[in-house]
Design an enzyme around this catalytic site. Structure first.
Site, PDB file in Angstrom:
ATOM      1  N   ASP A  78      36.995  30.214  32.517  1.00  0.00           N
ATOM      2  CA  ASP A  78      38.160  31.071  33.086  1.00  0.00           C
ATOM      3  C   ASP A  78      39.566  30.579  33.082  1.00  0.00           C
ATOM      4  O   ASP A  78      40.308  30.596  34.076  1.00  0.00           O
ATOM      5  CB  ASP A  78      38.006  31.734  34.493  1.00  0.00           C
ATOM      6  CG  ASP A  78      36.320  32.321  34.410  1.00  0.00           C
ATOM      7  OD1 ASP A  78      35.990  32.837  33.494  1.00  0.00           O
ATOM      8  OD2 ASP A  78      35.831  31.867  35.491  1.00  0.00           O
ATOM      9  N   GLU A 232      35.817  42.696  33.128  1.00  0.00           N
ATOM     10  CA  GLU A 232      36.333  41.768  34.346  1.00  0.00           C
ATOM     11  C   GLU A 232      37.426  40.985  33.776  1.00  0.00           C
ATOM     12  O   GLU A 232      37.821  41.003  32.465  1.00  0.00           O
ATOM     13  CB  GLU A 232      35.512  40.877  34.960  1.00  0.00           C
ATOM     14  CG  GLU A 232      34.711  40.124  33.737  1.00  0.00           C
ATOM     15  CD  GLU A 232      33.071  39.455  34.253  1.00  0.00           C
ATOM     16  OE1 GLU A 232      32.864  40.002  35.246  1.00  0.00           O
ATOM     17  OE2 GLU A 232      32.708  38.306  33.798  1.00  0.00           O
TER      18      GLU A 232
END
Length: 545
Positions: A78, A232
């Protein structure tokens, strides 16, 4: 100046396309050597194509004007990248490891050096942060989850090197993956999972008003093999008159073809958001590719005007290494969308603009000179006050025992990014204590060896044999852990010179998220259990060719 930047960008793009087609630079197949201090003496590519750096660790910069992904090997998921003038800063998900929210610095997007951590106070497992700078102040927005619940938080600092504030609860328990944006109205907003967003106060430290839904996402064909829809990771970039929302769908792990990058745009932060007709802009097409589950991207423009996507992916067949940080060049199209031009990222690509100012990577070896824990180490799932277990004396890390076995001992772990490696550690085990070395994934999966100074306890599959080790007399012991072809081999010594091979070798290729969850990686680790202390000395790490 702008024409020159555009020319350079187009030249890099042409070279990128040639390289992606296999028509560009060919990597030589020789290894770099390391001096006794662990520093790289050269950086020529190895047989796999990567250059070798500190401790023989693989590195992306091939030294010939090209790089080969990953830009950060090992578990760096991420990635959220921020350009700040000529500098780039990066933070990542740190999950159950504390200190958390690691911070890295670069001048060229390829060579990265650690500069610290942004959080020490545990708020649970930290997922998908967003690092931004607004009106001279740095902020990191991130979710944290515990067994009792979850929320989203922010920390801030006036200097990227800290000190960072304590985490501030934004009281957003029903969403993950916050992404900061400034609207055309000058107000600050936080975009969230599932296409929702909420306004922030002017100081960015609390929410204002209600959560609103603004985007339904892009839906892939039903026959695609994915993990789940899981909309997301929204990251907002403004370019010209358009806001671009970069989102991940398809699930983070699971099937290699699941995770992907989708794009939507709007002229207003409040929508409506239209989907890119060429979605997804990035997706692993087959499990034969080198990088699996590619997704969760942030856009960044380099100093010459070339744009890039930074995202993560699993290396083919190596889920144990976690999600590694990848860099993909993009090109803007005449109709205001963009395309990824790096292909499947299996071949070298032209370097971004900029000159490296720091040696790439993080040495994992440690002489434990103190006075603080090295940046390579983090506790797994620490309790409040966990750092009080640590002390330094005469070149040793003194670690107070906790629990009985690794699963309840909060081991110290370090992220390794190499296919194979070995490490050694000397342990002085006090009476009543147990000290050991591990390959540690989580409290559910780990492998290694512990000792009370006389007897051994084997750790395999996250279980112990024998189930418990009685308190012993203590003593001094050396352990060597070697991971090669995903097989762990252990040697032990009583004097650090004569070594004995332990009678069990362990295959660990299944120690990963798709078996035990939690989105982690298999890492070198040290633990101290029982009632006494363990003194760890001279931790030595070396990557294997």
């Amino acid at each position: 100046m702008h024409r020159l930047a555009r020319f350079r960008g187009r030249a890099r793009l042409l070279t990128t396309l040639l390289l992606a087609a296999g028509l560009g630079f060919a990597a030589s197949s020789c290894s770099s050597a390391t001096d006794p201090g662990g520093k790289a003496t050269n950086a020529t590519p190895d047989a796999y194509g990567w250059a070798r750096g500190v401790e023989n660790q693989r590195k992306a910069d091939l030294g010939d004007g090209t790089f080969l992904n990953p830009i950060l090997a090992g578990d760096h998921p991420d990635p959220s990248v921020l350009r700040d003038g000529d500098d780039y800063y990066l933070t990542l998900s740190s999950f159950d490891a504390y200190p958390g929210l690691p911070l890295w610095h670069s001048r060229d997007l390829i060579n990265w050096a650690p500069i610290g951590h942004a959080i020490t106070t545990s708020v649970g497992s930290i997922w998908a942060p967003d690092l931004i700078k607004h009106e001279g102040r740095y902020y990191i927005y991130f979710p944290g989850r515990t067994d009792e619940g979850r929320s989203n938080y922010v920390v801030w600092a006036d200097n990227i090197n800290g000190p960072w504030s304590e985490p501030i609860d934004l009281h957003l328990p029903d969403h993950i993956d916050p992404g900061h944006a400034v609207g055309e109205d000058g107000k600050r907003y936080l975009f969230l999972s599932a296409g929702d967003y909420v306004q922030l106060s002017d100081d960015g430290l609390r929410t204002v008003g209600e959560i609103r839904h603004v985007y339904d996402g892009w839906h892939y064909p039903e026959q695609w093999v994915v993990e789940s829809y899981s909309q997301e990771g929204p990251k907002i970039t403004r370019r010209g008159d358009w806001y671009y929302m970069i989102t991940a769908v398809g699930g983070t792990a699971g099937p290699p073809t699941g995770h992907m990058v989708i794009v939507a745009r709007s002229r207003s932060i409040h929508g409506p958001w239209e989907n890119d007709p060429n979605n997804p802009v990035v997706r692993t097409q087959t499990r034969d590719e080198q990088w699996w589950s590619r997704g969760h991207a942030t856009l960044v423009e380099d100093t010459a005007g070339q744009w890039w996507m930074m995202y993560h992916g699993y290396e083919n067949g190596l889920w144990t290494l976690g999600r590694q940080a990848l860099l993909d060049p993009i090109e803007w199209t005449d109709d205001g969308w963009f395309v990824a031009s790096g292909g499947d990222l299996s071949k070298p690509l032209p370097m971004p603009a900029g000159e490296p100012v720091d040696a790439h990577g993080l040495p994992l070896s440690d002489t434990f000179d103190g006075p603080a824990l090295g940046p390579q180490w983090a506790f797994y799932d620490p309790a409040p006050g966990e750092m009080a277990r640590i002390g330094f004396e005469d070149g040793a890390l003194v670690l107070q025992g906790k629990g009985e076995v690794p699963r309840d001992a909060s081991p110290l772990t370090a992220i390794a990014g190499d296919h194979g490696y070995e490490f050694e550690i000397e342990m002085e085990i006090a009476p009543g204590a147990i000290g050991g070395a591990l390959l540690f994934y989580s409290d559910r999966l780990y492998a290694g060896l512990g000792s009370n100074g006389r007897d051994f306890i084997m750790h395999r599959y996250g279980e112990e044999r024998p189930k418990r080790l009685a308190p012993g007399p203590g003593g001094t012991l050396w352990l060597r852990m070697r991971l090669e072809d995903q097989v762990l081999t252990i040697h032990h010594s009583r004097d650090g010179r004569e070594w004995t091979k332990y009678g069990v070798q362990m295959e660990v290729s299944g120690y990963h998220h798709n078996v035990a969850g939690k989105f982690l990686s298999l890492r070198p680790g040290l633990y101290a259990a029982g009632d006494g202390q363990v003194r760890f000395r001279d931790f030595r790490y070396r990557a294997l060719d």
